[in-house]
Design a protein around this motif. Sequence first.
Motif, short mmCIF file in Angstrom:
data_model
loop_
_atom_site.label_atom_id
_atom_site.label_comp_id
_atom_site.label_asym_id
_atom_site.label_seq_id
_atom_site.Cartn_x
_atom_site.Cartn_y
_atom_site.Cartn_z
N ASN A 249 0.83 -1.20 0.00
CA ASN A 249 0.00 0.00 0.00
C ASN A 249 0.86 1.26 0.00
O ASN A 249 0.61 2.21 -0.75
N TYR A 250 1.89 1.25 0.84
CA TYR A 250 2.80 2.39 0.85
C TYR A 250 3.60 2.46 -0.46
O TYR A 250 3.94 3.55 -0.94
N THR A 258 6.00 9.44 -7.08
CA THR A 258 7.09 9.45 -8.05
C THR A 258 6.61 9.98 -9.39
O THR A 258 7.26 10.82 -10.02
N LYS A 259 5.46 9.49 -9.83
CA LYS A 259 4.91 9.91 -11.11
C LYS A 259 4.64 11.41 -11.12
O LYS A 259 4.82 12.08 -12.15
N ALA A 260 4.23 11.94 -9.98
CA ALA A 260 3.92 13.36 -9.88
C ALA A 260 5.15 14.22 -9.62
O ALA A 260 5.05 15.45 -9.54
N ALA A 266 7.81 10.41 -2.07
CA ALA A 266 7.97 9.05 -2.56
C ALA A 266 8.98 8.28 -1.71
O ALA A 266 8.74 7.13 -1.33
N LEU A 267 10.09 8.92 -1.39
CA LEU A 267 11.11 8.27 -0.56
C LEU A 267 10.58 7.98 0.84
O LEU A 267 10.86 6.93 1.42
N ALA A 268 9.80 8.92 1.38
CA ALA A 268 9.21 8.71 2.71
C ALA A 268 8.28 7.50 2.70
O ALA A 268 8.27 6.70 3.64
N LYS A 271 10.26 4.25 2.65
CA LYS A 271 10.76 3.94 4.00
C LYS A 271 9.64 3.32 4.83
O LYS A 271 9.86 2.35 5.57
N ARG A 272 8.43 3.89 4.73
CA ARG A 272 7.29 3.33 5.46
C ARG A 272 6.99 1.91 4.97
O ARG A 272 6.64 1.03 5.76
N SER A 273 7.14 1.72 3.69
CA SER A 273 6.91 0.40 3.11
C SER A 273 7.91 -0.61 3.67
O SER A 273 7.55 -1.73 4.03
#
Length: 506
Positions: A249-250, A258-260, A266-268, A271-273
């Motif tokens: 989900n993350y 990333t696309k935006a 995206a990096l945050a 990290k959550r993922s």
Amino acid sequence: MMKYSHFSSLFNTLRNAPRHVSLYSTAAPKSHRKFWKGSLNSLYRRISRSDPKASVLPILDRWVQNSRTVDKDDLVTIIKELRYYKDYSQALEVSMWMSDKRYVELLPSDVAIRLDLIAKVHGIEQAENYFNNTPQQLKVLEVYSALLNCYAHAKQLEKAEATMQKMRDLGFSRTSLSYNVLLNLYYKTGHRAKFDSLMSEMEENGIGFDRFTYGIRLSAAAAASDLEGIDKILAEWESDPKSLLDWINYAVAANGYTKAGAVDKALAMLKRSEEQIPSSKRQRGAYQYLMTQYAVLGKKDDTLRLWKCYKEQMKVYNRGYICIMTSLSKFDDIENAEKIFEEWESEHANYDIRIPNTLIGAYTRNGFLDKAEAIMSRIRLKDEKPNPTAWNYLAKGYLDHGQIEKVLESATKAVSAAQPGWMPDKDVVVACLEYFKSKADLEGAEEFIKLLGDKNIIPVNMQERLLNHIKNENSTAVIGEMEWDCPNGMKKQVNLQMWNQGSSGF
């Protein structure tokens, strides 16, 4: 290097559309075969080891003729296992044998599974016929949900909506299950207004969101690069104690950011993922996917860090090596790629051509043609055959260094070995055609163009036009502006958007 202006306008280039992960899935439940014992395991083993194209009915008949026992629970378990491994035809045969030969009375759950199998094996029309002939007392929520899912899978929007309305009329639409199926269909078919309307209906009717609902909403927001929407859905989901988030989900959120272009967000999310990996049942997939996403964002250190964690936690198979090699190729990190390739080659007997392909691609992009040729030789020493993508990489490398005769040789080998749907690099094909024109080699051109036609890379009606251009020294035709029909009825200018996929695959 040779110029090839006359042919270059023949081809269009496609930017591969980003792929978004959608959480919602109607796949069969996870396999539990490791807990099986006795006759159940024995019968399944006989079926699963048989020819996938052959009927399993003789196996079942012999089993009973030899006075071996089999009850309904065993058969249902085997059907689910075959379905899990996508052996749909065999699963359907067992289902039919269960009622036709063993006279087992079907429950709604059996009907629902059979309906799904018929759609997968014989198509939606036969699935409809089966549903229409099903006794009314068996047409409960479970069966209607299966029919709805069949229509959704076939992207038959109107029939899916009609089925959903029937479920409303029967009072079967009081759970999130049917809404999730239709929401996912709207998401995949790009019907944003209908998506939003169905969401409003769920809220008005007090239909609670589950993790699949949140997942579909998040995928839709990510696909639309809706930063505000992603933020809102994540906040709402994280505040719902009944629906916990998984690493994927993350990762979906990270993909949307990333696309935006929201790299920090995206990096945050990545990290959550990562934080969710220890509690996930899909750790292997998590490591593989997240490595590639760090590479997309240009974070080589994080890619290598995750690769190290991956190896420390579990045995890495070919798919993992493909992911790390592909990730490193984005950085042209040849030193680390070589080390990992040597490690893989020394430890894995199951040879996967996609792994050396990534190294060949990196070598040719960086001008190390001798090293690329050496890998091709090592592949052959393993009694393996370089595939079209390997030859295509080599041809592109030769083209960059003006070795046109080697370009032609490699391109010919690539196309000769190609399977339907594979496309060579457009610049390589253009260079080969211009080479034939510069040499006035009509015979060679005819052979090469026929080969392209035989592999469905160019349509038949274009072959003559290309030959005429090669024959005519004064030809200035802009061939790319000509339109011609493909076998599938689309214009070739549209179809040629597939160009360059051959150079970007494994």
